[in-house]
Design a protein around this motif. Structure first.
Motif, PDB file in Angstrom:
ATOM      1  N   UNK A  71       3.769 -10.058  -0.934  1.00 34.37           N
ATOM      2  CA  UNK A  71       2.609  -9.233  -1.252  1.00 34.37           C
ATOM      3  C   UNK A  71       2.424  -9.152  -2.768  1.00 34.37           C
ATOM      4  N   UNK A  72       1.191  -9.151  -3.259  1.00 34.97           N
ATOM      5  CA  UNK A  72       0.945  -9.232  -4.709  1.00 34.97           C
ATOM      6  C   UNK A  72       1.439  -8.020  -5.486  1.00 34.97           C
ATOM      7  N   UNK A  73       1.478  -6.840  -4.861  1.00 37.41           N
ATOM      8  CA  UNK A  73       1.897  -5.626  -5.561  1.00 37.41           C
ATOM      9  C   UNK A  73       2.910  -4.872  -4.698  1.00 37.41           C
ATOM     10  N   UNK A  74       4.172  -5.317  -4.694  1.00 34.90           N
ATOM     11  CA  UNK A  74       5.183  -4.712  -3.822  1.00 34.90           C
ATOM     12  C   UNK A  74       5.337  -3.208  -4.017  1.00 34.90           C
ATOM     13  N   UNK A  75       5.330  -2.761  -5.281  1.00 38.20           N
ATOM     14  CA  UNK A  75       5.495  -1.325  -5.528  1.00 38.20           C
ATOM     15  C   UNK A  75       4.312  -0.536  -4.992  1.00 38.20           C
ATOM     16  N   UNK A  76       3.114  -1.052  -5.205  1.00 35.72           N
ATOM     17  CA  UNK A  76       1.930  -0.374  -4.698  1.00 35.72           C
ATOM     18  C   UNK A  76       1.890  -0.353  -3.179  1.00 35.72           C
ATOM     19  N   UNK A  77       2.282  -1.477  -2.552  1.00 37.16           N
ATOM     20  CA  UNK A  77       2.298  -1.538  -1.089  1.00 37.16           C
ATOM     21  C   UNK A  77       3.304  -0.537  -0.520  1.00 37.16           C
TER      22      UNK A  77
END
Length: 328
Positions: free
Chosen positions: A128-134
Motif C-alpha cells: 500500500x502506498x501509505x502504510x502509516x495512513x492505512x
C-alpha cells in the motif's frame, strides 16, 4: 410457548442485476476434494452473489474449511470447475489471492508487535502506498484508537478478532472469507464484530463466513449447510426452514427427561431437544409426528403447542441425518 421466529437478516446492499455477468462473486460446480481415501468435499455446487453475507454451517470435519480454501486458491479441487470474482479457481489462484481477504480461526498476527505495528506491517506486505495512513484509518474505523500501542498478544479475544479483521481488509478486498471468526469470544464482542461485517457488506464487499452459532447464521443474507462433504441445504433462512418440512411441537410439564426418552423412541419423531423449560419435538412427516404424540396430548399435566421450527431445529435435524449418512 412457541419457538421464537428467526431474526430477520439484514437486507443486502444494492447489487447489480441478476443478468449482469459481474453479479456473481462465487460460482462453482461439482467441486470434489479427497485426502487419501477420505472424500472431504463431494460434488459441491453453489453460487454466491456479490454484496451478500453467505453463511456456511455444519459440524466439525464437514468440509467447510476445505471448501473455503478451494475457493480462494489455497487448495486445488480433484474435480469440478468454478470461478471466484470472475477468475478460474484452478488457473488463476494467484490473481484470486490478490482480491481476497482470508481470516482464519487462529489469530495469525504478531503477538509481540503493537496493534499499529501489525497493521503497518500488513500494509507494507500488500504494497500500500501509505502504510502509516492505512493503519491509522483502520484503527479509527475499528475503534482501536485507545489500543494502538498495545501489544497484540495482550488483547482480549474480541479485540484480537477485530484487529485481524482490520488486517485482512486493509488491501480493500472484493471477497472476505471468514473461518469461524468469533470462536471463543464473548457475545458482546461477537455482536460488535458482526456490526462491522454488515457495514462492510453495505459497501459492496462479499463475505463468506463459516459459523456454529445460530444467531450468527440468522444475521447472514443466505446460508448453506454442509456435512460429511455434502451440501444439504442452501438459501435464505426462511427458505431453509421451509424446505426442511419439519413439523414442530413444544411441550412443557413434569418429568421432561423421561418424556424425552419416551418420545425419542417413537416412529416419526426425528428430534427431541430441551429448550429451557420445554421440549422441542420435530419430525419431517406431519401425520407421523401427530400420530406419535396423540396419546400424550390428552395428558392434562402436559401443555402442547404447535410451533414454527427454528433454524436450530433444522440444524439439529440435518446434523442427525448427516450422522446417519456418515455411518452408512
Amino acid at each position: 410457548m412457541t419457538a421464537p421466529a428467526p431474526a430477520p437478516a439484514a437486507s443486502p446492499a444494492s447489487q447489480p442485476p441478476a443478468d449482469d455477468p459481474h453479479a456473481i462473486a462465487i460460482d462453482v460446480e461439482g467441486l470434489t476434494k479427497s485426502f487419501g481415501s477420505t472424500v472431504v468435499v463431494r460434488n459441491l455446487t453453489m453460487q454466491v452473489r456479490r454484496g451478500l453475507i453467505y453463511g456456511f454451517l455444519g459440524p466439525n470435519g464437514s468440509g467447510k474449511t476445505t471448501t473455503i480454501r478451494m475457493l480462494c486458491g489455497l487448495l486445488t479441487p480433484d474435480s469440478g470447475r468454478g470461478t471466484c470474482l470472475g477468475f478460474d479457481i484452478r488457473k488463476d489462484a494467484t490473481e484470486i489471492k490478490r482480491h481476497v481477504g482470508y481470516m482464519t480461526q487462529r489469530f495469525s498476527l504478531y503477538q509481540d508487535l503493537s496493534v499499529r505495528e501489525n497493521l503497518e506491517f500488513v500494509a507494507r506486505v500488500y504494497g500500500l502506498p501509505d502504510p502509516r495512513g492505512a493503519a491509522r484509518d483502520a484503527i479509527a474505523r475499528l475503534g482501536l484508537e485507545g489500543r494502538a500501542e498495545q501489544l497484540a498478544g495482550a488483547l482480549s479475544g474480541g479485540w484480537k478478532q477485530r484487529l485481524a479483521l482490520g488486517a485482512c481488509t486493509l488491501p480493500d478486498p472484493k471477497l472476505l472469507l471468514l473461518d469461524e471468526p468469533t470462536a471463543g469470544v464473548d457475545p458482546k464482542a461477537r455482536r460488535e464484530f458482526w456490526n462491522e461485517i454488515h457495514a462492510l457488506a453495505a459497501q459492496g464487499l462479499t463475505v463468506l463466513v463459516s459459523t456454529h452459532y445460530m444467531d450468527e447464521a440468522e444475521r447472514c443474507h443466505e446460508i448453506a449447510y454442509i456435512a460429511y462433504g455434502d451440501l444439504l441445504a442452501q438459501g435464505t433462512v426462511p427458505e431453509v426452514i421451509a424446505a426442511s418440512h419439519l413439523t414442530t411441537w413444544t411441550v412443557s410439564g413434569p418429568n421432561l427427561v423421561a418424556l424425552a426418552e419416551t418420545l425419542s423412541k417413537r416412529d416419526g419423531i426425528a428430534m427431541v431437544a430441551p429448550f429451557g423449560t420445554s421440549l422441542h419435538v420435530s419430525g419431517p412427516d406431519h401425520d407421523k409426528v401427530n400420530a406419535a404424540i396423540a396419546d400424550l396430548r390428552s395428558d392434562p399435566a402436559l401443555a402442547w403447542e404447535q410451533a414454527q421450527p427454528s433454524l436450530e431445529d433444522v440444524f439439529i435435524d440435518l446434523m442427525g441425518r448427516a450422522q446417519q449418512g456418515g455411518r452408512a
